[in-house]
Design an enzyme around this catalytic site. Structure first.
Site, mmCIF file in Angstrom:
data_model
loop_
_atom_site.group_PDB
_atom_site.id
_atom_site.type_symbol
_atom_site.label_atom_id
_atom_site.label_comp_id
_atom_site.label_asym_id
_atom_site.label_seq_id
_atom_site.Cartn_x
_atom_site.Cartn_y
_atom_site.Cartn_z
ATOM 1 N N ALA A 174 0.871 -1.175 0.000
ATOM 2 C CA ALA A 174 0.000 0.000 0.000
ATOM 3 C C ALA A 174 0.909 1.227 0.000
ATOM 4 C CB ALA A 174 -0.892 0.003 1.237
ATOM 5 N N CYS A 175 0.384 2.355 -0.419
ATOM 6 C CA CYS A 175 1.236 3.548 -0.526
ATOM 7 C C CYS A 175 1.884 3.855 0.818
ATOM 8 C CB CYS A 175 0.438 4.733 -1.063
ATOM 9 S SG CYS A 175 -0.463 5.661 0.175
ATOM 10 N N LEU A 176 3.044 4.474 0.770
ATOM 11 C CA LEU A 176 3.837 4.708 1.978
ATOM 12 C C LEU A 176 3.128 5.618 2.986
ATOM 13 C CD1 LEU A 176 7.371 5.133 0.359
ATOM 14 C CD2 LEU A 176 6.459 3.116 1.529
#
Length: 270
Positions: A174-176
């Site tokens: 998942a995005c940071l």
């Protein structure tokens, strides 16, 4: 439905679309969706990848390599979340703000190239977690073929393996920005710290990792059966020394191990 029936349901759904732009992150789900869409629609499908500081360079490179190898038209757009008003303060609807911006940009690329429809790669398992980004999906009329076909993550991995996709056993990503506790300011510096820390763990052989950030505290999540490896020398000393060099004051281990959406435990969803 069994897995073969779900796969056929997916392919039938895609076949009824005139043309399709897939929001492509190079993850397990979007890679499977893009591969399947390309098999069904051929050159009537394109891939669109958003480039930002919350998207690791390794993932962007993998997206580019996959599309080149598969002969899929690929477009990269700048979608810097930190430029979205309110995003950096990390509100509870952070993912909504991000996804709304992303799909608007995907829609612009699609329109420019005569593509009629847009799809994203959420799966059936995502229905059970706090996913404000799915509100943006619904608002903008974005298709979710994997959810429509009722495919969960494990089934997608199995079908991906059957297609010969290297991503069949890739770690979930998942995005940071999802590594930050809600309300903590998201900055390029801290995103870079998380990215470097997670890359180190991956390089050391850990297969599924998260480095959650709480101020300057790193909370490491790995699979439960890999916890012993993390606290065994010499890996423990390598990890702590490198995390301190990256900028973390304290390095901690979450004894519950990796689990999806652990930051959502702090939310009052009522």
């Amino acid at each position: 439905m069994n897995i073969q029936e779900k796969d056929q349901k997916l392919r039938t759904y895609i076949s009824e679309l005139e043309s399709l732009a897939v929001a492509f992150s190079s993850g397990v789900d979007s890679t499977f969706l893009l591969k399947t869409a390309h098999e069904v629609l051929g050159d009537r499908v394109i891939a669109v990848t958003a480039k930002s500081c919350s998207f690791p360079e390794r993932e962007l490179n993998e997206a580019m390599q996959f599309c080149e190898r598969e002969g899929i038209r690929h477009f990269i757009v700048d979608s810097e979340e930190l430029d979205i008003e309110g995003f950096s303060s990390n509100p509870k609807n952070r993912c909504y703000l991000c996804k709304h911006e992303l799909f608007e940009k995907v829609a612009e690329v699609a329109a420019e190239h005569g593509i009629k429809e847009i799809a994203e790669g959420s799966n059936l398992d995502d229905n059970g977690d706090y996913r404000p980004g799915l509100i943006a999906v619904a608002e903008l009329g974005v298709h979710s073929p994997l959810r429509y076909a009722e495919l969960n993550k494990e089934e997608i991995r199995e079908l991906s393996r059957g297609l010969g996709l290297d991503t069949w056993n890739k770690q979930s990503f998942a995005c940071l920005s999802s590594r930050f506790v809600y309300g903590e300011t998201i900055s390029k510096e801290k995103l870079s710290m998380v990215d470097k820390a997670e890359q180190l763990l991956l390089d050391l052989g850990f297969s599924q990792v998260r480095v959650r950030i709480h101020g300057t505290i790193a909370r490491i999540e790995v699979l439960p059966d890999q916890i012993a490896q993390l606290i065994t020398e010499p890996k423990k000393s390598v990890i702590t020394a490198e995390f301190h060099r990256i900028g973390f004051t304290y390095v901690t281990l979450d004894l519950d191990g990796y689990r999806m959406g652990s930051m959502n435990l702090t939310l009052n969803k009522e």
